[in-house]
Write a protein that holds these residues in place. Structure first.
Motif, PDB file in Angstrom:
ATOM      1  N   ALA A 106       2.393 -16.396  43.489  1.00  0.00           N
ATOM      2  CA  ALA A 106       2.489 -17.848  43.635  1.00  0.00           C
ATOM      3  C   ALA A 106       2.468 -18.188  45.120  1.00  0.00           C
ATOM      4  O   ALA A 106       2.489 -17.294  45.970  1.00  0.00           O
ATOM      5  CB  ALA A 106       3.771 -18.358  42.982  1.00  0.00           C
TER       6      ALA A 106
ATOM      7  N   LEU B  20       3.939 -23.737  39.352  1.00  0.00           N
ATOM      8  CA  LEU B  20       4.071 -22.468  38.641  1.00  0.00           C
ATOM      9  C   LEU B  20       4.919 -22.636  37.388  1.00  0.00           C
ATOM     10  O   LEU B  20       4.665 -22.013  36.360  1.00  0.00           O
ATOM     11  CB  LEU B  20       4.699 -21.414  39.566  1.00  0.00           C
ATOM     12  CG  LEU B  20       4.896 -20.022  38.967  1.00  0.00           C
ATOM     13  CD1 LEU B  20       3.549 -19.366  38.683  1.00  0.00           C
ATOM     14  CD2 LEU B  20       5.718 -19.146  39.912  1.00  0.00           C
ATOM     15  N   THR B  21       5.925 -23.490  37.472  1.00  0.00           N
ATOM     16  CA  THR B  21       6.837 -23.691  36.353  1.00  0.00           C
ATOM     17  C   THR B  21       7.446 -25.088  36.428  1.00  0.00           C
ATOM     18  O   THR B  21       7.476 -25.706  37.501  1.00  0.00           O
ATOM     19  CB  THR B  21       7.966 -22.636  36.372  1.00  0.00           C
ATOM     20  OG1 THR B  21       8.882 -22.898  35.300  1.00  0.00           O
ATOM     21  CG2 THR B  21       8.725 -22.674  37.685  1.00  0.00           C
TER      22      THR B  21
ATOM     23  N   TYR C 276       3.544 -23.094  43.651  1.00  0.00           N
ATOM     24  CA  TYR C 276       2.333 -23.381  42.889  1.00  0.00           C
ATOM     25  C   TYR C 276       1.699 -22.117  42.307  1.00  0.00           C
ATOM     26  O   TYR C 276       1.904 -21.007  42.802  1.00  0.00           O
ATOM     27  CB  TYR C 276       1.310 -24.082  43.791  1.00  0.00           C
ATOM     28  CG  TYR C 276       1.850 -25.316  44.457  1.00  0.00           C
ATOM     29  CD1 TYR C 276       2.238 -26.424  43.706  1.00  0.00           C
ATOM     30  CD2 TYR C 276       1.998 -25.368  45.845  1.00  0.00           C
ATOM     31  CE1 TYR C 276       2.748 -27.561  44.318  1.00  0.00           C
ATOM     32  CE2 TYR C 276       2.509 -26.502  46.463  1.00  0.00           C
ATOM     33  CZ  TYR C 276       2.884 -27.593  45.700  1.00  0.00           C
ATOM     34  OH  TYR C 276       3.395 -28.712  46.302  1.00  0.00           O
ATOM     35  N   LYS C 277       0.878 -22.334  41.277  1.00  0.00           N
ATOM     36  CA  LYS C 277       0.106 -21.245  40.689  1.00  0.00           C
ATOM     37  C   LYS C 277      -1.006 -20.827  41.653  1.00  0.00           C
ATOM     38  O   LYS C 277      -1.545 -21.645  42.391  1.00  0.00           O
ATOM     39  CB  LYS C 277      -0.532 -21.687  39.370  1.00  0.00           C
ATOM     40  CG  LYS C 277       0.450 -21.937  38.239  1.00  0.00           C
ATOM     41  CD  LYS C 277      -0.289 -22.348  36.972  1.00  0.00           C
ATOM     42  CE  LYS C 277       0.682 -22.587  35.822  1.00  0.00           C
ATOM     43  NZ  LYS C 277      -0.027 -23.008  34.589  1.00  0.00           N
TER      44      LYS C 277
END
Length: 305
Positions: free
Chosen positions: A258, A291-292, A277-278
């Motif tokens: 990430a 990301l979550t 972030y992803k």
């Protein structure tokens, strides 16, 4: 035995094909380590010396990535350090050992894997190589200094190497909040300074492996000194990207899990709590995917001087 080793290397010294050299060097390293493990110290030292001399003689002429340069330089340091240890009076120098040298072989086999290759952490601690790690051999000064860490294991630039022109940023990376933190192997933070087109403004830096991992948190506790002045960052509309990287043993490579980003308006002296972030990293800063949905963040204390 030493004369035979010398003639072998002289005969092959004209070859500058990286793949052929890698094959030759790997065979020589395996042979040297085998002699070392069997207790044939004199033969091993002769082999190690010939191999390190040949690498130093050839390396400057090879087209290598920065990772290849660093890996090869550390191998030469290890070869020289082992020769010192093997020939020192009893108890004077105890590392690296013959068993330590065995660990270098798999690392060396990864050499010249390509521009995108990310190698596993070098198996020997820099403290074991400290007598030689500061020697350039064939490396330019910048590449050599990138090896020297404030803490063992990372790739960091000391604050003393940064120009005094303009204001500069130091990042005190505190921790990363992430699910199943204990499941990540050898996690660290990679720090990259880029403009919106993805152009690097300076060398990438990497923290040492995390201090501690527990449930939803990875403790980094490392200071990273950004080399580019705040004024130049602003002029080039750049940002500082922070990637959480970990090692995947089954694939024998590092992978970005990430990332977070520090924009120009966030470069003020205080604690920042950044969204995560992803992947992949987006230098354009136009697309952000969390990301979550959990309240997990990357914490970094910014110091501007």
């Amino acid at each position: 035995m030493a004369a035979m080793v010398d003639s072998e290397y002289v005969a092959a010294s004209q070859d500058t094909d990286p793949r052929k050299l890698h094959e030759k060097w790997t065979k020589a390293l395996v042979k040297s380590v085998k002699a070392d493990v069997w207790g044939q110290v004199i033969e091993a030292v002769d082999e190690y010396t010939a191999l390190s001399n040949d690498i130093v003689a050839q390396a400057a002429r090879l087209q290598m990535t920065e990772n290849d340069n660093v890996l090869l330089h550390r191998v030469v340091c290890a070869l020289k350090a082992r020769c010192d240890c093997a020939t020192a009076p009893d108890g004077a120098t105890t590392t690296p050992t013959a068993d330590d040298m065995k660990k270098i072989v798999p690392a060396f086999e990864e050499l010249f894997a390509g521009e995108k290759a990310e190698y596993a952490p070098f198996p020997l601690a820099l403290e074991q190589l400290e007598k030689y790690i500061a020697e350039s051999f064939w490396l330019d000064e910048t590449s050599r200094k990138l090896q020297e860490s404030v803490k063992p294991g990372g790739v960091l630039v000391p604050a003393s190497e940064i120009s005094s022109t303009g204001s500069h940023v130091s990042l005190e990376l505190v921790d990363v909040g992430i699910k199943d933190a204990e499941s990540f192997q050898n996690p660290f933070i990679r720090v990259t300074v880029m403009d919106r087109k993805g152009h690097l403004l300076e060398h990438k830096q990497e923290t040492p492996v995390a201090d501690r991992q527990h449930r939803y948190q990875i403790d980094i506790n490392t200071i990273v000194h950004i080399q580019t002045s705040v004024e130049e960052l602003r002029e080039k509309d750049a940002a500082i990207f922070l990637e959480l990287v970990h090692y995947k043993p089954l694939k024998h490579k590092h992978s970005t899990k990430a990332w977070s980003v520090l924009e120009m308006d966030e470069l003020t002296s205080d604690l920042k709590v950044l969204e995560i972030y992803k992947k992949p990293v987006q230098p354009s800063r136009k697309k952000f995917k969390l990301l979550t949905t959990k309240k997990l963040f990357l914490q970094v204390r910014v110091h501007v001087k």
